[in-house]
Design an enzyme around this catalytic site. Structure first.
Site, PDB file in Angstrom:
ATOM      1  N   TYR A  43      -4.278   4.672   6.109  1.00 34.94           N
ATOM      2  CA  TYR A  43      -3.576   3.436   6.492  1.00 34.94           C
ATOM      3  C   TYR A  43      -2.151   3.447   5.943  1.00 34.94           C
ATOM      4  CZ  TYR A  43      -2.121  -1.467   5.975  1.00 34.94           C
ATOM      5  OH  TYR A  43      -1.403  -2.646   5.976  1.00 34.94           O
ATOM      6  N   LYS A  73       1.453   3.444   7.807  1.00 35.80           N
ATOM      7  CA  LYS A  73       2.464   2.409   7.553  1.00 35.80           C
ATOM      8  C   LYS A  73       3.774   3.026   7.074  1.00 35.80           C
ATOM      9  CE  LYS A  73       0.727  -1.773   8.406  1.00 35.80           C
ATOM     10  NZ  LYS A  73       1.373  -2.714   9.336  1.00 35.80           N
ATOM     11  N   GLU A 126       0.836  -1.219   0.000  1.00 37.78           N
ATOM     12  CA  GLU A 126       0.000   0.000   0.000  1.00 37.78           C
ATOM     13  C   GLU A 126       0.864   1.260   0.000  1.00 37.78           C
ATOM     14  OE1 GLU A 126      -3.423   1.257   0.456  1.00 37.78           O
ATOM     15  OE2 GLU A 126      -3.730  -0.574  -0.674  1.00 37.78           O
TER      16      GLU A 126
HETATM   17  P1  NAP Z   1      -5.361  -8.727  10.562  1.00 35.58           P
HETATM   18  O1  NAP Z   1      -5.903 -10.084  10.286  1.00 35.58           O
HETATM   19  O2  NAP Z   1      -6.258  -7.548  10.471  1.00 35.58           O
HETATM   20  O3  NAP Z   1      -4.696  -8.778  12.028  1.00 35.58           O
HETATM   21  C1  NAP Z   1      -4.346  -7.598  12.698  1.00 35.58           C
HETATM   22  C2  NAP Z   1      -3.964  -7.931  14.118  1.00 35.58           C
HETATM   23  O4  NAP Z   1      -3.676  -6.705  14.810  1.00 35.58           O
HETATM   24  C3  NAP Z   1      -5.083  -8.619  14.928  1.00 35.58           C
HETATM   25  O5  NAP Z   1      -4.529  -9.577  15.774  1.00 35.58           O
HETATM   26  C4  NAP Z   1      -5.635  -7.463  15.752  1.00 35.58           C
HETATM   27  O6  NAP Z   1      -6.242  -7.859  16.960  1.00 35.58           O
HETATM   28  C5  NAP Z   1      -4.358  -6.704  16.046  1.00 35.58           C
HETATM   29  N1  NAP Z   1      -4.605  -5.345  16.511  1.00 35.58           N
HETATM   30  C6  NAP Z   1      -5.394  -4.407  15.965  1.00 35.58           C
HETATM   31  N2  NAP Z   1      -5.353  -3.265  16.687  1.00 35.58           N
HETATM   32  C7  NAP Z   1      -4.524  -3.498  17.724  1.00 35.58           C
HETATM   33  C8  NAP Z   1      -4.074  -2.736  18.819  1.00 35.58           C
HETATM   34  N3  NAP Z   1      -4.494  -1.483  19.040  1.00 35.58           N
HETATM   35  N4  NAP Z   1      -3.207  -3.297  19.694  1.00 35.58           N
HETATM   36  C9  NAP Z   1      -2.788  -4.570  19.525  1.00 35.58           C
HETATM   37  N5  NAP Z   1      -3.198  -5.360  18.514  1.00 35.58           N
HETATM   38  C10 NAP Z   1      -4.049  -4.828  17.617  1.00 35.58           C
HETATM   39  O7  NAP Z   1      -4.118  -8.420   9.603  1.00 35.58           O
HETATM   40  P2  NAP Z   1      -3.195  -9.433   8.767  1.00 35.58           P
HETATM   41  O8  NAP Z   1      -3.782  -9.596   7.409  1.00 35.58           O
HETATM   42  O9  NAP Z   1      -2.891 -10.603   9.603  1.00 35.58           O
HETATM   43  O10 NAP Z   1      -1.901  -8.537   8.563  1.00 35.58           O
HETATM   44  C11 NAP Z   1      -0.842  -8.557   9.528  1.00 35.58           C
HETATM   45  C12 NAP Z   1      -0.029  -7.289   9.372  1.00 35.58           C
HETATM   46  O11 NAP Z   1       0.513  -7.218   8.055  1.00 35.58           O
HETATM   47  C13 NAP Z   1      -0.805  -5.998   9.562  1.00 35.58           C
HETATM   48  O12 NAP Z   1       0.062  -5.068  10.159  1.00 35.58           O
HETATM   49  C14 NAP Z   1      -1.129  -5.555   8.140  1.00 35.58           C
HETATM   50  O13 NAP Z   1      -1.318  -4.169   8.093  1.00 35.58           O
HETATM   51  C15 NAP Z   1       0.114  -6.006   7.413  1.00 35.58           C
HETATM   52  N6  NAP Z   1      -0.042  -6.367   6.005  1.00 35.58           N
HETATM   53  C16 NAP Z   1      -0.996  -7.252   5.628  1.00 35.58           C
HETATM   54  C17 NAP Z   1      -1.073  -7.633   4.296  1.00 35.58           C
HETATM   55  C18 NAP Z   1      -2.102  -8.619   3.836  1.00 35.58           C
HETATM   56  O14 NAP Z   1      -2.343  -8.688   2.610  1.00 35.58           O
HETATM   57  N7  NAP Z   1      -2.678  -9.417   4.711  1.00 35.58           N
HETATM   58  C19 NAP Z   1      -0.169  -7.097   3.353  1.00 35.58           C
HETATM   59  C20 NAP Z   1       0.804  -6.222   3.796  1.00 35.58           C
HETATM   60  C21 NAP Z   1       0.885  -5.867   5.138  1.00 35.58           C
HETATM   61  P3  NAP Z   1      -7.825  -8.214  17.035  1.00 35.58           P
HETATM   62  O15 NAP Z   1      -7.922  -9.637  16.583  1.00 35.58           O
HETATM   63  O16 NAP Z   1      -8.122  -8.013  18.465  1.00 35.58           O
HETATM   64  O17 NAP Z   1      -8.528  -7.267  16.130  1.00 35.58           O
HETATM   65  O1  G4F Z   2      -9.213  -6.531  -0.010  1.00 30.38           O
HETATM   66  P1  G4F Z   2      -8.948  -5.086   0.156  1.00 30.38           P
HETATM   67  O2  G4F Z   2      -9.733  -4.376   1.191  1.00 30.38           O
HETATM   68  O3  G4F Z   2      -7.380  -4.948   0.357  1.00 30.38           O
HETATM   69  P2  G4F Z   2      -6.374  -3.721   0.175  1.00 30.38           P
HETATM   70  O4  G4F Z   2      -7.061  -2.427   0.256  1.00 30.38           O
HETATM   71  O5  G4F Z   2      -5.567  -3.998  -1.055  1.00 30.38           O
HETATM   72  O6  G4F Z   2      -5.461  -3.862   1.484  1.00 30.38           O
HETATM   73  C1  G4F Z   2      -4.937  -5.124   1.897  1.00 30.38           C
HETATM   74  O7  G4F Z   2      -3.686  -5.334   1.289  1.00 30.38           O
HETATM   75  C2  G4F Z   2      -2.669  -4.393   1.658  1.00 30.38           C
HETATM   76  C3  G4F Z   2      -1.403  -4.769   0.881  1.00 30.38           C
HETATM   77  O8  G4F Z   2      -1.384  -4.082  -0.351  1.00 30.38           O
HETATM   78  C4  G4F Z   2      -2.453  -4.484   3.154  1.00 30.38           C
HETATM   79  F1  G4F Z   2      -1.468  -3.609   3.539  1.00 30.38           F
HETATM   80  C5  G4F Z   2      -3.729  -4.157   3.879  1.00 30.38           C
HETATM   81  O9  G4F Z   2      -3.525  -4.324   5.288  1.00 30.38           O
HETATM   82  C6  G4F Z   2      -4.818  -5.112   3.426  1.00 30.38           C
HETATM   83  O10 G4F Z   2      -4.474  -6.406   3.868  1.00 30.38           O
HETATM   84  O11 G4F Z   2      -9.232  -4.329  -1.236  1.00 30.38           O
HETATM   85  C7  G4F Z   2      -8.618  -4.736  -2.436  1.00 30.38           C
HETATM   86  C8  G4F Z   2      -9.249  -3.957  -3.597  1.00 30.38           C
HETATM   87  C9  G4F Z   2      -9.347  -2.449  -3.347  1.00 30.38           C
HETATM   88  O12 G4F Z   2      -8.994  -1.764  -4.525  1.00 30.38           O
HETATM   89  C10 G4F Z   2     -10.825  -2.215  -3.065  1.00 30.38           C
HETATM   90  O13 G4F Z   2     -11.308  -0.932  -3.423  1.00 30.38           O
HETATM   91  O14 G4F Z   2     -10.599  -4.406  -3.760  1.00 30.38           O
HETATM   92  C11 G4F Z   2     -11.428  -3.274  -3.964  1.00 30.38           C
HETATM   93  N1  G4F Z   2     -12.821  -3.610  -3.609  1.00 30.38           N
HETATM   94  C12 G4F Z   2     -13.861  -3.586  -4.476  1.00 30.38           C
HETATM   95  N2  G4F Z   2     -14.988  -3.890  -3.823  1.00 30.38           N
HETATM   96  C13 G4F Z   2     -13.283  -3.919  -2.396  1.00 30.38           C
HETATM   97  C14 G4F Z   2     -14.655  -4.106  -2.533  1.00 30.38           C
HETATM   98  N3  G4F Z   2     -12.627  -4.086  -1.222  1.00 30.38           N
HETATM   99  C15 G4F Z   2     -13.381  -4.452  -0.146  1.00 30.38           C
HETATM  100  N4  G4F Z   2     -12.752  -4.641   1.020  1.00 30.38           N
HETATM  101  N5  G4F Z   2     -14.736  -4.630  -0.229  1.00 30.38           N
HETATM  102  C16 G4F Z   2     -15.423  -4.465  -1.410  1.00 30.38           C
HETATM  103  O15 G4F Z   2     -16.639  -4.651  -1.479  1.00 30.38           O
END
Ligand code: NAP
Ligand code: G4F
Length: 349
Positions: A150, A154, A128
């Site tokens: 967000y 980050k 992002e």
């Molecule tokens: P996620 O499923 O949303 O998990 C986020 C975690 O953070 C949950 O355990 C949540 O706890 C905890 N959390 C939220 N607010 C908090 C706070 N104030 N204090 C302590 N813990 C808190 O995210 P994820 O997909 O596993 O992603 C893990 C990390 O990688 C995140 O930092 C995300 O931004 C980053 N990231 C994700 C992706 C992706 O595609 N998944 C890509 C790039 C970077 P609760 O369960 O209590 O809500």
């Molecule tokens: O699944 P998204 O919400 O993921 P997004 O915004 O790419 O973010 C995720 O990936 C990031 C890494 O690049 C992480 F850092 C972040 O924490 C998170 O895990 O949306 C993906 C795309 C967006 O363009 C959004 O506008 O899907 C599009 N979209 C279209 N309709 C939608 C929807 N997204 C969501 N969540 N819900 C919809 O109905």
């Protein structure tokens, strides 16, 4: 003696998979969780690791609780995965997102500096950060241009990691991970929203899915593979930053088409566009170049787009079938509120 790892955000998608990975590597795993009014351990339970993790209550908003978590766990490695991680919600709660996702990272770094600067830290940075760039694919040298609260939070985390690395010699690293998904993905993210809806439609439980921007393209990988890269990043001789991606980009529309094809249905009969899901700003295209990770870490993704969609749809189908038979198992979807009931700023404008 076994190594000790502290994972912030162990209840999330990546936290759960990483905890499993580290347990299998022989680590003693500590994980922070937030006190909530209802328990939130379904991911750890569904991976059968809930009783193998040492849980510590801590909140990224509360620096003293992070110091406490470090003192209790005495970790060799910290994986800072906790965040307000949903881009859409960051437009609704921009200040809270900055506090948790941005300043929260600084609180972790400060706790390391004060308690034990020898601890190695992984920071969950993100694709992002790139925003709407003109350069594709994106590698570690492509400049950032964040387009959401967000991503701005980050970016703050990303730079603080570099500052503490260079200023205090702390072994802190950024993993710039592109989107990664799985059956443990939160239901608000588009991939799981689609796989869950497709499963319900295929079983006659629902008949429509409302969606936003179908044209957005993302580089989607498989979360259990991505957590291995986090560990590899911390095993290097020198701290460094790495892009982790599949080097393939697909649109939300392609994800939708493929997901419905898994259950032999024509997606166009069930999909309704609703502008409510559009963001004030969105990223059109993300495409990662993970060559540095391949060369230096030996990391490469195996699960690609079609297989990822199949894994997710089939798992959600199985869960709804089990639910219909009256089975109880750790799962999030059966009591999830319909998103159509949620009012957001985007809807009002
Ligand atoms: P996620 O499923 O949303 O998990 C986020 C975690 O953070 C949950 O355990 C949540 O706890 C905890 N959390 C939220 N607010 C908090 C706070 N104030 N204090 C302590 N813990 C808190 O995210 P994820 O997909 O596993 O992603 C893990 C990390 O990688 C995140 O930092 C995300 O931004 C980053 N990231 C994700 C992706 C992706 O595609 N998944 C890509 C790039 C970077 P609760 O369960 O209590 O809500
Ligand atoms: O699944 P998204 O919400 O993921 P997004 O915004 O790419 O973010 C995720 O990936 C990031 C890494 O690049 C992480 F850092 C972040 O924490 C998170 O895990 O949306 C993906 C795309 C967006 O363009 C959004 O506008 O899907 C599009 N979209 C279209 N309709 C939608 C929807 N997204 C969501 N969540 N819900 C919809 O109905």
């Amino acid at each position: 003696m076994s190594k000790r790892a502290l994972i912030t955000g162990v209840t999330g998608q990546d936290g759960a998979y990483l905890a499993k990975f580290l347990i299998e590597k022989g680590y003693e795993v500590f994980g922070t969780y937030r006190r909530l009014s209802s328990p939130n351990f379904w991911r750890l339970q569904s991976l059968n690791i809930a009783d193998r993790i040492n849980l510590i209550p801590a909140d990224l908003l509360d620096g003293t609780s992070i110091v406490e978590a470090m003192e209790i766990s005495k970790p060799d490695e910290i994986y800072n995965l906790a965040a307000q991680s949903f881009v859409g919600a960051s437009f609704e709660q921009p200040i809270g997102t900055g506090e948790i996702t941005g300043l929260g990272t600084m609180r972790v770094l400060e706790a390391i500096r004060q308690v034990n600067p020898k601890v190695r830290m992984y920071q969950a940075s993100t694709s992002e950060l790139y925003g709407n760039v003109n350069q594709s694919p994106q590698n570690e040298d492509v400049p950032f241009h964040p387009v959401s609260p967000y991503a701005a939070a980050k970016l703050y985390g990303y730079w603080t990691v570099k500052i503490y690395r260079e200023g205090y010699n702390i072994f802190a690293c950024n993993g710039i991970l592109f989107n990664h998904e799985s059956p443990l993905r939160g239901l608000e993210f588009v991939t799981r929203k689609i796989s869950n809806a497709v499963a319900k439609i295929a079983l006659g439980i629902d008949n429509i899915i409302e969606i936003g921007n179908l044209d957005a393209k993302r580089d989607w990988g498989y979360a259990p593979e991505y957590v291995e890269s986090m560990w590899l990043i911390l095993q290097q001789d020198k701290p460094d930053d790495f892009v982790i991606a599949t080097n393939e980009s697909h649109s939300v529309k392609e994800f939708m088409e493929k997901a419905f094809s898994v259950v032999n249905l024509d997606w166009q009969k069930y999909v309704k566009i609703n502008k409510k899901y559009n963001r004030p700003l969105d990223i059109n295209l993300l495409l990662g170049d993970a060559s540095k990770a391949k060369n230096k870490l030996g990391w490469e993704p195996k699960v690609k787009f079609d297989q990822l969609v199949e894994i997710m749809v089939k798992e959600d189908l199985l869960r709804w079938e089990r639910f219909k038979k009256g089975e109880h198992f750790p799962w999030d979807a059966s009591n999830y509120m319909s998103e159509t009931k949620i009012l957001t700023r985007s809807l009002k404008t």
